[in-house]
Scaffold this motif. Structure first.
Motif, PDB file in Angstrom:
ATOM      1  N   SER A 108       0.813  -1.215   0.000  1.00  0.00           N
ATOM      2  CA  SER A 108       0.000   0.000   0.000  1.00  0.00           C
ATOM      3  C   SER A 108       0.850   1.271   0.000  1.00  0.00           C
ATOM      4  CB  SER A 108      -0.947   0.005   1.205  1.00  0.00           C
ATOM      5  OG  SER A 108      -0.217  -0.068   2.415  1.00  0.00           O
ATOM      6  N   MET A 136      -5.575  -5.972  -3.614  1.00  0.00           N
ATOM      7  CA  MET A 136      -5.529  -4.606  -3.101  1.00  0.00           C
ATOM      8  C   MET A 136      -4.846  -3.655  -4.085  1.00  0.00           C
ATOM      9  SD  MET A 136      -4.696  -5.336   0.946  1.00  0.00           S
ATOM     10  CE  MET A 136      -5.158  -3.685   1.513  1.00  0.00           C
ATOM     11  N   PRO A 157      -3.351   5.006  -4.258  1.00  0.00           N
ATOM     12  CA  PRO A 157      -3.807   4.300  -3.057  1.00  0.00           C
ATOM     13  C   PRO A 157      -4.123   2.837  -3.362  1.00  0.00           C
ATOM     14  CG  PRO A 157      -5.623   5.520  -4.031  1.00  0.00           C
ATOM     15  CD  PRO A 157      -4.417   5.823  -4.872  1.00  0.00           C
ATOM     16  N   ALA A 158      -3.993   1.998  -2.347  1.00  0.00           N
ATOM     17  CA  ALA A 158      -4.437   0.614  -2.447  1.00  0.00           C
ATOM     18  C   ALA A 158      -5.945   0.550  -2.214  1.00  0.00           C
ATOM     19  CB  ALA A 158      -3.703  -0.251  -1.434  1.00  0.00           C
ATOM     20  N   ALA A 179      -0.984  -3.965   5.065  1.00  0.00           N
ATOM     21  CA  ALA A 179      -1.334  -3.247   3.844  1.00  0.00           C
ATOM     22  C   ALA A 179      -2.502  -2.294   4.098  1.00  0.00           C
ATOM     23  CB  ALA A 179      -1.679  -4.233   2.734  1.00  0.00           C
ATOM     24  N   ASN A 182      -2.211   1.695   5.404  1.00  0.00           N
ATOM     25  CA  ASN A 182      -2.027   2.861   4.536  1.00  0.00           C
ATOM     26  C   ASN A 182      -3.030   2.885   3.389  1.00  0.00           C
ATOM     27  OD1 ASN A 182      -0.409   5.252   4.195  1.00  0.00           O
ATOM     28  ND2 ASN A 182       0.421   4.344   2.320  1.00  0.00           N
ATOM     29  N   THR A 183      -4.151   2.178   3.586  1.00  0.00           N
ATOM     30  CA  THR A 183      -5.200   2.081   2.564  1.00  0.00           C
ATOM     31  C   THR A 183      -6.446   2.813   3.034  1.00  0.00           C
ATOM     32  OG1 THR A 183      -4.373  -0.081   1.852  1.00  0.00           O
ATOM     33  CG2 THR A 183      -6.644   0.457   1.267  1.00  0.00           C
ATOM     34  N   THR A 187     -10.016  -2.258   5.919  1.00  0.00           N
ATOM     35  CA  THR A 187      -9.588  -3.539   5.365  1.00  0.00           C
ATOM     36  C   THR A 187      -9.896  -4.626   6.388  1.00  0.00           C
ATOM     37  OG1 THR A 187      -7.838  -2.522   4.039  1.00  0.00           O
ATOM     38  CG2 THR A 187      -7.613  -4.874   4.535  1.00  0.00           C
ATOM     39  N   GLY A 229      -7.821   2.434   7.730  1.00  0.00           N
ATOM     40  CA  GLY A 229      -6.649   2.841   6.991  1.00  0.00           C
ATOM     41  C   GLY A 229      -6.263   4.293   7.171  1.00  0.00           C
TER      42      GLY A 229
END
Length: 448
Positions: A108, A136, A157-158, A179, A182-183, A187, A229
């Protein structure tokens, strides 16, 4: 490295010992501190080769990581969302945990990273992590068979996903949650079977916002972990408890060497990691927990282990996620029990640092045990407490670059008639520097 022979114990294992810090927690402490903004300190870090590979990778991503006085580590975080492109390939050595969790970090961030490893790690499959991270948005190119060397570019962005683990795996769960840090959005990972929860506990300590719930699944209640995220992680001072996987070898050694009465201090007793204690107790082991306490959000206790007559048992497959790394040690205990021990549901052991089912079946057989290998486990017919014969003269156990095979068979050597010879003891340094010295120390200590 030349072959190394572990001779029969000349005395019971007694006194008090401390095992190195928990490897799983050490990896995560370095990673999360490296993602926080500010200075974190880590005490009790395991300074084995696997964890040092994680430290080197976090430096390559831009964190400042150094060992301070008296073994305390200091980490100045790069900040979540601010990871740098590593200048060269990230050499993970033998560490599958480092590789899979760091893949989650890269996934991410809009950076490119190449992961390489030693011969053993380069045979281990990475598809189980690649699949959700690709969903992702990460672009991943692996070697044939989904192995290292592996190149990936993270998405920025993821895309947040809701991912149900097809097989229990704390590494896959952790990779997806990392991951997700930072998404944008939430998640989620769904666990049909609970796995070790060090990631969740420590992420909350560093300030991440998690939601942990249960919902009905096809096989009953399933655990759902969601991470919010674009998190802001704050620095944290972490004290790493003793590694229960390291303590496992001494629990088994004290159980099978007559007259032993050994205290193992400061052992992490997280319920998602304590399956071996339950399994050994089911076999008649004498293990007492004393001074229970909490250290850094993790339950900890001192363990007193006394020699006991073990009995064979059918090990509940449901215990596997809570002791997957400890089965090689359990197989050794079973070799000295009265009667037959049966294990099942252990297909995961075939894709560890080695095929641990095949490796332990071959090793114990060479040392004189009676073992039947099945597709998903071993059936071991114990000696009833009698010593194993040991490896024949001129023969050596094939450790297959696997530290747990080496340590488990070293323990078997203590309770053998002629000793057990390992073809290579060097892999032990990946997770437990000083293991051999500590074994010798335990046999020379003053009784409790």
């Amino acid at each position: 490295m030349p072959a190394h022979t572990i001779h029969p114990a000349s005395a019971p294992l007694t006194g008090r010992i401390a095992v190195p810090g928990d490897k799983s927690i050490s990896h995560r402490a370095l990673m999360f501190a490296g993602l926080a903004v500010g200075r974190s300190t880590i005490s009790g870090l395991l300074e084995g080769e696997d964890v040092l590979a994680t430290a080197a990778a976090m430096r390559a991503f831009g964190a400042h990581v150094e060992r301070g006085d008296e073994g305390t580590w200091i980490v100045e975080g790069a900040g979540l969302g601010s990871l740098l492109d590593p200048a060269g390939a990230l050499d993970m050595g033998n560490s599958g945990t480092s590789t899979r969790l760091l893949m989650g970090l890269v996934a991410s961030h809009g950076i490119h990273a190449t992961f390489i490893g030693d011969a053993s790690l380069s045979r281990r499959p990475m598809e189980r992590v690649m699949t959700p991270l690709a969903r992702m948005g990460a672009d991943i190119s692996a070697s044939p068979g989904g192995t290292l060397p592996l190149m990936m570019r993270g998405a920025l962005p993821a895309v947040p996903i809701r991912y149900r683990l097809p097989v229990p795996s704390a590494q896959v769960k952790s990779a997806v949650l990392l991951a997700g840090l930072n998404t944008p959005g939430i998640t989620q990972v769904i666990e049909p079977v609970a796995t070790r929860d060090h990631t969740e506990r420590m992420l909350e300590g560093f300030g991440a916002r998690l939601e942990i719930d249960e919902e009905d699944g096809a096989g009953g209640k399933e655990r759902v972990i969601g991470v919010h995220g674009e998190a802001d992680l704050a620095p944290l001072d972490v004290t790493v408890p003793g590694d229960p996987s390291a303590a496992a070898f001494f629990m088994v050694a004290a159980s099978i060497v007559p007259g032993s009465d050994l205290a193992i201090e400061n052992v992490g007793m997280n319920p998602t990691r304590a399956g071996l204690v339950e399994a050994l107790r089911a076999m008649g082991a004498d293990i007492t927990e004393t001074n229970p306490r909490e250290v850094g959000g993790e339950p900890v206790a001192d363990l007193r282990v006394r020699h006991a007559a073990l009995s064979g048992a059918d090990i509940d497959p449901a215990l596997a996620p809570a002791m997957i790394d400890e089965f090689p040690a359990l197989f050794v205990a079973a070799a000295f029990a009265q009667g037959t021990t049966t294990t099942a549901g252990l297909e995961e052991l075939r894709v560890k640092e080695s095929d641990r089912l095949a490796a332990m079946a071959a090793a114990l057989t060479l040392a004189g045990a009676r073992v039947t290998e099945r597709e998903d486990g071993l059936v071991i017919h114990g000696t009833g407490g009698d010593p194993l014969p040991g490896t024949p003269k001129g023969a050596a156990v094939a450790t297959r670059l696997d530290h747990r095979i080496a340590m488990s068979m070293a323990v078997a050597g203590l309770a053998s008639r002629e000793g057990v010879t390992l073809d290579d003891a060097a892999p032990i340094a990946t997770s437990f520097p000083g293991f051999m010295n500590l074994l010798e120390q335990a046999a020379l200590e003053t009784p409790l």
